[in-house]
Scaffold this active site. Structure first.
Site: not given
Ligand code: GDP
Ligand code: IMO
Ligand code: MG
Length: 463
Positions: A28, A56
């Site tokens: 994340d 994502h």
């Molecule tokens: P990923 O799994 O690595 O793609 O990340 P996620 O999408 O799960 O979580 C990142 C969150 O942060 C999302 O809700 C994005 O829209 C948000 N985000 C990304 N960059 C920024 C930033 O620079 N500032 C803020 N406030 N939010 C951001």
């Molecule tokens: P993105 O791509 C955050 C974490 C789960 C759990 C552990 C194992 O959005 O960054 P699983 O279901 O894969 O067997 O869970 O890994 N986990 C993540 N945490 N972002 C992710 O993906 C994750 N993918 C798995 O929360 O702790």
């Molecule tokens: Mg994510």
């Protein structure tokens, strides 16, 4: 007729067109935003690991897209999106995701799925849930720290059981099998017999609910998925090598993150794939040493969802403030994320393992308004101070973080669009990260929207 690429595409030529994006923390980090941004200058975007555990979030023009299995590059018309062989594909979720993207006007006609990717079946999700419930009940718990038993905190998307079946082989079902009724049914027969026996035994021990899986029912469901996915199913390794041979630019999108890598992460509190750069080669069939540019994506602080140690965790008002400002609730499960100060010991380890050439520092705006920012630069382990990360869930339980304190910055950081715009203390924070990790910070993100991004010029950064 398609032509085979020459046996060896020159590595130097491949390096000029291949790039990868990997997460440097526990997921994340904002990989979706960075992949979406980089996709504008690539022809193909490839997912090489994980499955629907990934979430994502990409914001374009105020519209929020949540991508789980489909590569984030799909939002760029003209960009081909590939789900590589290393991904575990839940067809039910994939079809739902395709439908919801189409409903928002996204062109999904350029999506390809590897015929060799493994399929997540309903019994994998049941097994994931049952195992977690058993761990929670404590009878078969993983031992951590002072001996507390606990579940892994998986997303319950069937990821671990699907990868386990891939490795145990006989009951592994690949995407190509969805198009081969003769091969599919015998596999489902044996898989259902084994799973039903396992579930019955496990559930009986704890009086947990379970349901029996019927191979005939699964067969008709799976053949229906096959029919719907057929136009997308192909040999994606061949597709990628042909594209690279033609000089097309290919971006590899890591899901999950380096500290969740099954080999290099905080085991056992990890996912079940190589979510570091190591997964590129096995998960796509494209050699890892062809990656010319590797962007490591990190948050300006730490988050973690699910169980497992996190040395800098904040269980106080500062943590709550960061969680609310950063909207730190899972894209996939909606769970509140655990929040903490930036852990540079962990990030430097990840940058080393994934061989990153540049860093994208994300969500810097979330830290605005705090007077002081703490950054962990060393650990105390058994009375000894070290800046070496112990990549093991049990060892990490007992580390005490040692912090340096940096001055904070105000909300004007969110208005920055160019290098010189960043408030001096925000720029200093980014410099501190680059100096500690030893990798240039080339991108600073100050908001979720595409344009809320500052590109930095740093010596040694790739053009
Ligand atoms: P990923 O799994 O690595 O793609 O990340 P996620 O999408 O799960 O979580 C990142 C969150 O942060 C999302 O809700 C994005 O829209 C948000 N985000 C990304 N960059 C920024 C930033 O620079 N500032 C803020 N406030 N939010 C951001
Ligand atoms: P993105 O791509 C955050 C974490 C789960 C759990 C552990 C194992 O959005 O960054 P699983 O279901 O894969 O067997 O869970 O890994 N986990 C993540 N945490 N972002 C992710 O993906 C994750 N993918 C798995 O929360 O702790
Ligand atoms: Mg994510």
């Amino acid at each position: 007729m398609t032509t085979a690429p020459r046996a060896a595409i020159e590595a130097s030529r491949a390096r000029s067109v291949c790039a990868a994006v990997v997460g440097l923390q526990w997921g994340d980090e904002g990989k979706g935003k960075i992949v979406d941004r980089l996709a504008a200058e690539h022809d193909v975007v490839v997912r090489y690991n994980g499955g629907a555990n990934a979430g994502h979030s990409v914001v374009v023009g105020g519209e929020r897209y949540a991508l789980h299995l489909v590569p984030s590059g799909v939002l760029h018309p003209g960009c081909r999106a590939v789900i590589g062989n290393g991904v575990v594909v839940d067809p039910e979720r994939l079809l739902e995701e395709i439908a919801s993207l189409s409903a928002k006007g996204v062109d999904v006609s350029r999506l390809y799925v590897s015929d060799r990717a493994h399929v997540v079946l309903p019994y994998h999700k049941a097994e994931d849930g049952l195992r977690e419930d058993l761990l929670k009940a404590g009878r078969v718990g993983v031992r951590v720290g002072a001996g507390v038993s606990q579940e892994i905190g998986t997303t319950r998307r069937g990821i671990g059981p699907a990868y386990a079946d891939k490795v145990t082989r006989a009951t592994g079902i690949r995407v190509a099998d969805l198009l081969r009724p003769d091969a599919l049914r015998p596999k489902l027969d044996i898989a259902c017999r084994m799973k039903n026996a396992l579930f019955e035994g496990l559930a009986a021990a704890e009086k947990l609910e379970w349901r029996r899986f019927d191979p005939a029912e699964l067969e008709s469901q799976a053949l229906d998925w096959g029919k719907k996915l057929a136009p997308m199913i192909t040999d994606t390794t061949q597709l990628l090598h042909e594209a690279i041979g033609r000089g097309e630019r290919v971006l590899f999108e890591g899901a999950n993150a380096t500290l969740l890598d099954v080999d290099h992460g905080t085991y056992p509190f990890v996912t079940s794939s190589n979510s570091s750069l190591a997964g590129v080669a096995s998960g796509s069939g494209v050699p890892g040493h062809w990656m010319g540019r590797v962007t490591g994506v990190m948050k300006a602080y730490s988050t973690r969802v699910g169980a497992g140690p996190m040395p800098t965790q904040l269980d106080d008002a500062t943590g709550d403030r960061i969680r609310e400002r950063g909207r730190e609730y899972g894209t996939t499960t909606g769970r509140p994320r655990r929040v903490g100060w930036l852990d540079l010991v962990a990030v430097r380890y990840s940058a080393m393992v994934s061989g990153v050439s540049e860093i994208a520092l994300m969500l810097l705006d979330v830290l605005a308004g705090l007077d002081e920012l703490k950054v962990c630069t060393a650990y105390r382990i058994d009375g000894q101070i070290t800046d070496i990360f112990p990549p093991d869930g049990t060892s990490l339980e007992s580390v005490e973080p040692i912090y340096e304190t940096l001055p904070g910055f105000d909300d004007s950081v969110a208005d920055s669009r160019a290098d010189g715009d960043l408030p001096p203390n925000a720029a200093a924070y980014a410099r501190f990260v680059a100096d500690y990790v030893g990798v240039p910070v080339t991108t600073v993100s100050v908001g979720p929207e595409r344009e809320q991004t500052v590109m930095l010029r740093r010596e040694g950064a790739p053009a």
